[in-house]
Motif scaffolding. Structure first.
Motif, PDB file in Angstrom:
ATOM      1  N   PRO A 131      29.187  53.131  32.596  1.00  0.00           N
ATOM      2  CA  PRO A 131      29.319  53.888  33.852  1.00  0.00           C
ATOM      3  C   PRO A 131      28.573  55.215  33.856  1.00  0.00           C
ATOM      4  O   PRO A 131      28.206  55.717  34.923  1.00  0.00           O
ATOM      5  N   ARG A 132      28.360  55.829  32.703  1.00  0.00           N
ATOM      6  CA  ARG A 132      27.696  57.131  32.647  1.00  0.00           C
ATOM      7  C   ARG A 132      26.186  57.030  32.406  1.00  0.00           C
ATOM      8  O   ARG A 132      25.415  57.858  32.890  1.00  0.00           O
TER       9      ARG A 132
ATOM     10  N   SER B  84      22.214  50.267  40.384  1.00  0.00           N
ATOM     11  CA  SER B  84      21.392  49.062  40.570  1.00  0.00           C
ATOM     12  C   SER B  84      21.261  48.289  39.270  1.00  0.00           C
ATOM     13  O   SER B  84      21.317  47.046  39.263  1.00  0.00           O
ATOM     14  N   ALA B  85      21.105  48.998  38.146  1.00  0.00           N
ATOM     15  CA  ALA B  85      21.012  48.324  36.848  1.00  0.00           C
ATOM     16  C   ALA B  85      22.324  47.628  36.505  1.00  0.00           C
ATOM     17  O   ALA B  85      22.327  46.483  36.026  1.00  0.00           O
TER      18      ALA B  85
ATOM     19  N   ASP C 266      20.977  40.663  53.664  1.00  0.00           N
ATOM     20  CA  ASP C 266      21.610  39.916  52.567  1.00  0.00           C
ATOM     21  C   ASP C 266      22.368  40.850  51.631  1.00  0.00           C
ATOM     22  O   ASP C 266      23.483  40.532  51.186  1.00  0.00           O
ATOM     23  N   LEU C 267      21.757  41.986  51.305  1.00  0.00           N
ATOM     24  CA  LEU C 267      22.429  42.945  50.428  1.00  0.00           C
ATOM     25  C   LEU C 267      23.711  43.455  51.069  1.00  0.00           C
ATOM     26  O   LEU C 267      24.769  43.552  50.420  1.00  0.00           O
TER      27      LEU C 267
ATOM     28  N   ASP D 297      14.270  50.281  35.195  1.00  0.00           N
ATOM     29  CA  ASP D 297      14.017  48.936  35.707  1.00  0.00           C
ATOM     30  C   ASP D 297      15.224  48.032  35.407  1.00  0.00           C
ATOM     31  O   ASP D 297      15.546  47.799  34.240  1.00  0.00           O
ATOM     32  N   PRO D 298      15.913  47.498  36.439  1.00  0.00           N
ATOM     33  CA  PRO D 298      17.075  46.631  36.199  1.00  0.00           C
ATOM     34  C   PRO D 298      16.742  45.397  35.360  1.00  0.00           C
ATOM     35  O   PRO D 298      17.571  44.922  34.580  1.00  0.00           O
ATOM     36  N   PHE D 299      15.511  44.868  35.520  1.00  0.00           N
ATOM     37  CA  PHE D 299      15.133  43.689  34.742  1.00  0.00           C
ATOM     38  C   PHE D 299      15.146  43.994  33.245  1.00  0.00           C
ATOM     39  O   PHE D 299      15.628  43.192  32.436  1.00  0.00           O
ATOM     40  N   LEU D 300      14.610  45.144  32.861  1.00  0.00           N
ATOM     41  CA  LEU D 300      14.592  45.517  31.446  1.00  0.00           C
ATOM     42  C   LEU D 300      16.003  45.761  30.922  1.00  0.00           C
ATOM     43  O   LEU D 300      16.320  45.435  29.778  1.00  0.00           O
ATOM     44  N   HIS D 301      16.862  46.335  31.767  1.00  0.00           N
ATOM     45  CA  HIS D 301      18.263  46.502  31.380  1.00  0.00           C
ATOM     46  C   HIS D 301      18.902  45.137  31.096  1.00  0.00           C
ATOM     47  O   HIS D 301      19.633  44.966  30.123  1.00  0.00           O
TER      48      HIS D 301
END
Length: 532
Positions: A248-249, A254-255, A516-517, A206-210
């Motif tokens: 990077p690894r 997305s995160a 938009d993306l 989840d990107p939000f948690l990251h």
């Protein structure tokens, strides 16, 4: 004034100052500092003060973490000796010179050393703004110096404050032990916290948690270090360097994009707000002086500014000869800077919010109940030093850069093109196997191969008259402009369909999200190409 009103006032100052800086092509910190000074004339804001812990516990860790995250570990390693000397020996020399000058003008040794420690470190945020205009090696050295030297200065500050309060007795062993404990303990705290958080983040999608953990990491590292009474600055810096190296690894694209977008916004906002608040405190410091001591205070401030500049120039123009006498290896001779780049580095010693936070953290009273000697003078001189470095030195930097004759650094661009060419070559070689593994049709495979072949041809060959770089840049610019125009046309079409009742608002939003993306990606590609 309520906290909400202060937030609104600072937000408006940031908006106006940043917008004006863009129009006037001026360094944003200069106008933001001036905006803060002007805010100090508002009666309701005159009693507002910046809590030192707000900088030392909230702003500073995140800002240092992100500066370290965006730094080049390879360049730091290759220039480690110079960076270490700048962030330790130069800081001690600057603090000593300021303390001697202040003592000669009437301050006691304890308060003089407190002042010296407060104004000794350069500011990472101000240096970071300048660093975008400099060659990579010089920018890295200045940025790394400003990331580490806060730790040295805060150790000196703690010692000087302890001596003045009668809580500390100095000895060579005691000082050496405190420095070793502060540095090694700070590094250990940063490594420990980062290791634990990386074990969590590598399992998240989840990107939000990251993003949440990206904010928590520097705060937790700094808090652990400060609780253990070691360098929180180094803890945050080590954390940022490590996460930047493994990102990077370990993390998905997305995160990374989500975290970078949010952290860029938060750090830019925090930087801008800090400069406004420093200007507000500078105005307050002037009002805090006794009327009869203004001339003397200005004299002390002028002497301190002169000492800071003289010590920095003196160090950068003498230390290379000392290194040269001790290290005569050929590779060392190749890395030596000439006089003009050293002059540029000497002129880039900006001070900022950390210095003001250290000055404001000086207690009001001694254990005996008496007033802390020269506290208002320490705050005033620190504010003047910050103002001089940002309002006087910063606008002169473009002229110094032109005088130094530092052309555009084409090495990063060369490495970028090399990385793109090699990665595309390897991808094309693997394309048949990848297509077979995924069951991709021949038409799709051929289309992708054609696109990659075109991009490789532009990168390698270019136009004979303009050269590869210019041709590639021109092609990418035209491609991006046309692609953006097509996206705008598609967006206008789906909006018109919504207005005519042919599609629902929810459908519009779903199509719009994809457009938009695509638009953000292409605009970023165009902007990156324009900067190269």
């Amino acid at each position: 004034m309520s906290s909400l009103e202060l937030v609104v006032a600072v937000g408006l100052a940031v908006l106006i100052g940043t917008g004006a800086a863009s129009r006037l092509r001026s360094a944003p910190p200069v106008l933001l500092l001036i905006a803060g000074v002007l805010l100090g004339f508002v009666p309701a804001l005159r009693e507002v003060h910046l809590p030192p812990e707000a900088v030392l516990l909230l702003f500073l860790p995140v800002l240092l973490y992100w500066e370290a995250f965006m730094s080049s570990l390879r360049e730091i390693r290759s220039n480690l000796r110079v960076i270490t000397l700048l962030s330790t020996v130069l800081v001690v020399a600057t603090a000593a010179g300021v303390a001697a000058a202040a003592h000669a003008l009437g301050m006691g040794w304890g308060p003089a050393w407190v002042l010296g420690a407060a104004v000794a470190p350069t500011d990472a945020t101000a240096v970071g703004v300048l660093g975008r205009m400099l060659p990579r090696r010089i920018a890295t050295m200045l940025r790394a110096e400003s990331l580490v030297n806060d730790g040295t200065a805060l150790v000196i500050y703690t010692l000087a404050l302890g001596v003045t309060l009668g809580e500390e007795h100095l000895s060579v062993g005691r000082v050496a032990g405190l420095f070793a404990l502060s540095y090694l303990g700070g590094i250990a705290a940063g490594l420990a916290v980062t290791f634990l958080i990386l074990q969590i983040r590598r399992r998240l999608t989840d990107p939000f948690l990251h993003n949440l953990l990206a904010l928590v990491t520097p705060l937790a590292a700094y808090l652990l270090a400060e609780t253990a009474e070691v360098s929180g600055v180094l803890a945050a810096v080590v954390s940022g360097l490590w996460v930047g190296r493994v990102s990077p690894r370990l993390f998905s694209g997305s995160a990374r994009r989500f975290v970078q977008s949010n952290m860029n916004f938060l750090t830019q906002l925090a930087n801008a707000a800090l400069f406004v608040l420093v200007g507000l405190e500078a105005q307050s410091a002037v009002r805090g002086l006794h009327s009869g001591g203004l001339i003397h205070s200005l004299l002390v401030a002028g002497a301190v500014c002169a000492v800071i500049v003289a010590v920095r120039f003196g160090w950068l123009f003498t230390s290379p000869y000392l290194i040269r006498a001790l290290d005569r290896r050929p590779q060392q001779r190749e890395r030596r800077l000439s006089g003009r780049p050293r002059a540029l580095m000497s002129a880039a010693g900006f001070r900022g919010a950390v210095s003001m936070a250290a000055a404001l953290a000086v207690p009001h009273t001694l254990p005996s109940g008496a007033e802390f000697p020269d506290r208002e003078l320490i705050i005033f001189v620190t504010a003047i030093v910050i103002a001089v470095t940002l309002v006087v030195q910063a606008p002169l930097m473009p002229r110094v850069m032109r005088w130094a004759g530092l052309g555009a650094d084409d090495e990063p661009e060369r490495e970028r093109r090399q990385a793109e060419i090699i990665s595309m070559d390897h991808a094309l070689a693997s394309l048949p196997d990848l297509a077979a593994e995924l069951g991709t049709g021949k038409d799709v495979t051929d289309q992708l191969r054609t696109e990659y072949d075109r991009r490789l041809r532009v990168l390698r060959d270019g136009d004979a008259s303009s050269g590869p770089d210019e041709a590639a840049a021109d092609y990418e610019q035209q491609y991006a402009d046309l692609h953006l125009a097509v996206i705008d046309h598609r967006h206008d079409t789906v909006v018109r369909m919504r207005d005519d009742g042919e599609i629902d608002d929810e459908v519009l939003r779903r199509v719009q999200d994809g457009l938009d993306l695509e638009q953000v990606h292409m605009a970023q590609r165009r902007d990156n190409n324009a900067k190269q």
